[in-house]
Motif scaffolding. Sequence first.
Motif, PDB file in Angstrom:
ATOM      1  N   MET A   1      44.194  20.320  52.189  1.00 27.32           N
ATOM      2  CA  MET A   1      45.257  20.567  53.160  1.00 27.32           C
ATOM      3  C   MET A   1      46.626  20.204  52.597  1.00 27.32           C
ATOM      4  SD  MET A   1      43.838  21.605  56.043  1.00 27.32           S
ATOM      5  CE  MET A   1      44.778  21.059  57.481  1.00 27.32           C
TER       6      MET A   1
ATOM      7  N   ILE B   1      49.928  21.632  51.399  1.00 30.43           N
ATOM      8  CA  ILE B   1      50.746  22.774  51.032  1.00 30.43           C
ATOM      9  C   ILE B   1      52.148  22.300  50.673  1.00 30.43           C
ATOM     10  CG2 ILE B   1      49.702  24.779  52.068  1.00 30.43           C
ATOM     11  CD1 ILE B   1      51.386  24.168  54.527  1.00 30.43           C
TER      12      ILE B   1
ATOM     13  N   GLY C   1      52.973  39.376  55.191  1.00 26.48           N
ATOM     14  CA  GLY C   1      51.585  38.915  55.113  1.00 26.48           C
ATOM     15  C   GLY C   1      51.163  38.701  53.669  1.00 26.48           C
ATOM     16  N   LEU C   2      51.515  39.647  52.815  1.00 24.03           N
ATOM     17  CA  LEU C   2      51.162  39.532  51.395  1.00 24.03           C
ATOM     18  C   LEU C   2      51.801  38.295  50.771  1.00 24.03           C
ATOM     19  CD1 LEU C   2      51.421  43.248  50.231  1.00 24.03           C
ATOM     20  CD2 LEU C   2      49.374  41.817  50.247  1.00 24.03           C
TER      21      LEU C   2
ATOM     22  N   VAL D   1      52.633  35.476  52.255  1.00 25.61           N
ATOM     23  CA  VAL D   1      51.949  34.265  52.720  1.00 25.61           C
ATOM     24  C   VAL D   1      50.613  34.091  52.007  1.00 25.61           C
ATOM     25  CG1 VAL D   1      50.994  33.062  54.709  1.00 25.61           C
ATOM     26  CG2 VAL D   1      53.024  34.452  54.977  1.00 25.61           C
ATOM     27  N   ILE D   2      49.830  35.180  51.925  1.00 25.06           N
ATOM     28  CA  ILE D   2      48.504  35.082  51.307  1.00 25.06           C
ATOM     29  C   ILE D   2      48.630  34.709  49.834  1.00 25.06           C
ATOM     30  CG2 ILE D   2      46.467  36.415  50.643  1.00 25.06           C
ATOM     31  CD1 ILE D   2      46.866  38.010  53.212  1.00 25.06           C
TER      32      ILE D   2
ATOM     33  N   ALA E   1      49.550  31.071  49.584  1.00 23.88           N
ATOM     34  CA  ALA E   1      48.432  30.198  49.948  1.00 23.88           C
ATOM     35  C   ALA E   1      47.432  30.145  48.805  1.00 23.88           C
ATOM     36  CB  ALA E   1      47.764  30.709  51.230  1.00 23.88           C
ATOM     37  N   GLY E   2      47.181  31.304  48.202  1.00 32.50           N
ATOM     38  CA  GLY E   2      46.215  31.377  47.115  1.00 32.50           C
ATOM     39  C   GLY E   2      46.708  30.715  45.839  1.00 32.50           C
TER      40      GLY E   2
ATOM     41  N   LEU F   1      46.665  26.132  44.497  1.00 30.75           N
ATOM     42  CA  LEU F   1      45.830  25.426  43.519  1.00 30.75           C
ATOM     43  C   LEU F   1      46.449  25.515  42.132  1.00 30.75           C
ATOM     44  CD1 LEU F   1      43.079  24.031  43.057  1.00 30.75           C
ATOM     45  CD2 LEU F   1      42.139  26.283  42.597  1.00 30.75           C
TER      46      LEU F   1
ATOM     47  N   GLU G   1      49.437  23.266  41.907  1.00 27.86           N
ATOM     48  CA  GLU G   1      48.966  21.888  41.824  1.00 27.86           C
ATOM     49  C   GLU G   1      48.542  21.546  40.391  1.00 27.86           C
ATOM     50  OE1 GLU G   1      45.265  19.782  43.798  1.00 27.86           O
ATOM     51  OE2 GLU G   1      46.345  21.036  45.224  1.00 27.86           O
TER      52      GLU G   1
ATOM     53  N   LEU H   1      39.861  32.697  49.324  1.00 27.79           N
ATOM     54  CA  LEU H   1      41.025  31.826  49.468  1.00 27.79           C
ATOM     55  C   LEU H   1      40.600  30.416  49.856  1.00 27.79           C
ATOM     56  CD1 LEU H   1      43.502  34.214  51.311  1.00 27.79           C
ATOM     57  CD2 LEU H   1      43.911  33.119  49.118  1.00 27.79           C
TER      58      LEU H   1
ATOM     59  N   LEU I   1      39.755  29.312  45.823  1.00 25.31           N
ATOM     60  CA  LEU I   1      41.142  28.947  45.524  1.00 25.31           C
ATOM     61  C   LEU I   1      41.574  27.686  46.278  1.00 25.31           C
ATOM     62  CD1 LEU I   1      42.705  32.521  45.424  1.00 25.31           C
ATOM     63  CD2 LEU I   1      42.396  30.952  43.523  1.00 25.31           C
TER      64      LEU I   1
ATOM     65  N   ALA J   1      42.667  27.194  49.131  1.00 24.69           N
ATOM     66  CA  ALA J   1      43.935  27.356  49.834  1.00 24.69           C
ATOM     67  C   ALA J   1      43.847  26.682  51.202  1.00 24.69           C
ATOM     68  CB  ALA J   1      44.249  28.836  50.007  1.00 24.69           C
ATOM     69  N   ASN J   2      44.994  26.340  51.737  1.00 20.64           N
ATOM     70  CA  ASN J   2      45.040  25.832  53.098  1.00 20.64           C
ATOM     71  C   ASN J   2      44.443  26.896  54.019  1.00 20.64           C
ATOM     72  OD1 ASN J   2      46.089  25.530  55.808  1.00 20.64           O
ATOM     73  ND2 ASN J   2      47.403  23.937  54.981  1.00 20.64           N
TER      74      ASN J   2
ATOM     75  N   VAL K   1      46.867  28.352  56.760  1.00 22.06           N
ATOM     76  CA  VAL K   1      47.913  29.222  56.230  1.00 22.06           C
ATOM     77  C   VAL K   1      47.330  30.546  55.774  1.00 22.06           C
ATOM     78  CG1 VAL K   1      49.677  29.455  54.482  1.00 22.06           C
ATOM     79  CG2 VAL K   1      49.264  27.236  55.514  1.00 22.06           C
ATOM     80  N   SER K   2      46.198  30.490  55.049  1.00 19.95           N
ATOM     81  CA  SER K   2      45.647  31.749  54.552  1.00 19.95           C
ATOM     82  C   SER K   2      45.178  32.615  55.715  1.00 19.95           C
ATOM     83  CB  SER K   2      44.513  31.490  53.558  1.00 19.95           C
ATOM     84  OG  SER K   2      43.567  30.607  54.098  1.00 19.95           O
TER      85      SER K   2
ATOM     86  N   GLY L   1      48.176  34.204  57.268  1.00 21.17           N
ATOM     87  CA  GLY L   1      48.666  35.252  56.372  1.00 21.17           C
ATOM     88  C   GLY L   1      47.850  36.525  56.516  1.00 21.17           C
TER      89      GLY L   1
ATOM     90  N   ILE M   1      48.740  38.316  59.736  1.00 20.51           N
ATOM     91  CA  ILE M   1      50.007  39.044  59.639  1.00 20.51           C
ATOM     92  C   ILE M   1      49.804  40.334  58.850  1.00 20.51           C
ATOM     93  CG2 ILE M   1      52.357  38.978  58.717  1.00 20.51           C
ATOM     94  CD1 ILE M   1      52.392  35.980  59.165  1.00 20.51           C
ATOM     95  N   LEU M   2      49.095  40.211  57.726  1.00 22.77           N
ATOM     96  CA  LEU M   2      48.876  41.379  56.872  1.00 22.77           C
ATOM     97  C   LEU M   2      48.125  42.480  57.621  1.00 22.77           C
ATOM     98  CD1 LEU M   2      48.952  42.731  54.062  1.00 22.77           C
ATOM     99  CD2 LEU M   2      46.786  41.618  53.576  1.00 22.77           C
TER     100      LEU M   2
ATOM    101  N   GLY N   1      37.758  22.401  57.582  1.00 17.00           N
ATOM    102  CA  GLY N   1      39.110  22.659  57.107  1.00 17.00           C
ATOM    103  C   GLY N   1      39.387  22.135  55.720  1.00 17.00           C
TER     104      GLY N   1
END
Lengths: 362, 305
Positions: A1, A3, A343-344, A346-347, A350-351, A354, A357, B82, B86, B88-89, B92-93, B96, B99-100, B300
């Motif tokens: 968690m 971000i 949307g793209l 954000v995705i 998010a991806g 890692l 990091e 994701l 990956l 990912a949070n 958030v994913s 996302g 939205i997409l 989560g």
Amino acid sequence: MTITNDIGLNCGKRTWLRPTLLVPLAAVAFAGAIGLALIAMIGVSVPNAIAAFVDGTIGSPYALAASLNRSSVFALVGFGFILANRANLTNVGGEGQIAVGGIAATAVALYGHVEGLPLGLAFILPTIAAVIAGALWGGLAALLKVKSGTNEVISTLLLSFIGVWLLYWSVQSPALLRKPMTSSATLPESLEIPDETKLPLLTGDYSFPVHIGLPLTLGLAVVVWLILSKTILGVRLRAVGLNPVAAHRAGISYARTVIFGLATAGALGGLAGALMLLGEQYTLKDGFSSGYGFDGLVAGLLSRGSVPGVIAASLLFGFMRSGGINMEMVAAVPTALVVVIQGLIVITLAGAALFIEKWEQR
Amino acid sequence: MTWELLAVFLGSSIRLAAPLLLAGIGEMVSERAGVLNMSIEGMMLMSAFAAAVGSWATGNPLTGLLIAIVAVQPVALLQAALSNSLRANQIVSGIGINILVLGATTLAYREIFGARSRTEIPGLSKVTPPILGDIPVFGHAVFEQVWLLYAGLALIVVTALVFRYTSIGIAIHAAGAEPKAVEKSGLSVTAIRYGCVLFAGFMSSLAGAFLSIGDIHTFTEGMTRGAGYLAIASVIFGKWRIGGTVLACLLFGGATALQFQLPALGIGVPNALLIMLPYLLALLAVGGLVGRQMAPASLGEAYRR
């Protein structure tokens, strides 16, 4: 968690080649490229679409002003998001906070007998009402989290739906904010607010209608930056975000920090609603919040926790929205394209968390 | 209230609860395995769109349903990748993806249907089960439902049995509660979580298809309108149990049905309040009306080997 837990403040590597900067730029470029490909796919001339886009953003003083006003709204919601997120709280409720802010501002502007007040109180009081309404809306989610451990993502989301329907109710019911029904054709919307309660324009000229919301937002940007990086409040938010148990041992109240974080985020969302109503729209209508809360949320996500990042992302989205609207009107490209691009972004981000990091741990 | 009206109310409650039920059970499985799947809203919307287009293009609603199931799997795979590979949070994913999908389906809808919006689309047929259908007054009004609902109920029963009696159920539960132990026993947490997210995608595709070709036989932009989030709330309300989730979905369905029922009874409640009611109930539910919530321990959190 994680971000945005440790962004912006760690002064280790201060080069411009930081992944925290490069990755969002790459994400925007990637999403933009797909957007252009989609434009080509639906059979619209790409140069025409780009021309329409540019025209809608900076083609006229009016377009420029509209984009800036919109960016202010996104930025306020975005600031709220990163502030709460410093405590590892995810406020997804911007949409509802804008809605209740708009309702409160309209109610006070129309029925609060404020139009005769001196010193700008005529528009300051409705604004304050909106801020309080937003803070309560955000604070409610905080209270649920503190009292029963409710995940704030789901509660702020549900509160968004409730806020949006509350707005619908307010403009549908003559007992609330709907303008007096003179005929069956009376639209479900409020009366126009009195001139004195409208936010003053910077230039006083309607051909370039940037209102005082822009300098206010920039001022708040400094305040939020100070809170996050220079004050004990920022340290508390961060401590609770990183480790609530350790923060508790250090004497930091979890409950107070959560309430402060979410209520402030809500207050900024309410303020955003006030700017939209008192600065631009002047009448309250159904669909008033028009997705701005989600755009602000995305701006906050994109920024990875930094105030300048929120400003950059808000400007990007503010101009993208304006350009998108003009593309639909002039070049027949649906505005949904802009939603796809968001949307793209954000995705992708998010991806990429890692990856960032790992890069920073090298 | 007459018996007839009660029957109509029950029937429409079940009909309105159906998409929540299907998606809610999928979400519950995914959450039990440790993945908070915010994207079921997007998956449902994707499915509603694909089912509508498929059914419209082929004239056969069953083909539409199959196309929807296939179309949602890449979205589910994206969410699974994701949130697992990956790390990912998950929130958030998920947002996302929502939205997409909202943007993509709206764009595609305009491109495909253009001015012919609100075209009537061939829909799935309704069935009335024997015996139940013979009950006077209630039989048809309550139990005449789209067959997909009954198929979904059968799936839910199967899911419950798998959870209760098989090692798969135990593994899923453990992946969400104590992933390290699962890994030590030789199973792959990642594989279990991928599977559960894909299952949630499958259930969401049934839910989305129910909305567009089961219930109203048309597609409108963004037609899920938060149903996915209600499904998530129903999982929390139901305390991550199948029975509880089903009851919560029925409650939300009933609250939605009141919108149409109360005005028919001449009871003057503001329409907006009734539309808001399911969300209000959901808020009360997640806000601790049901007591402190016992979420799966590692919900989560991406699993780190």
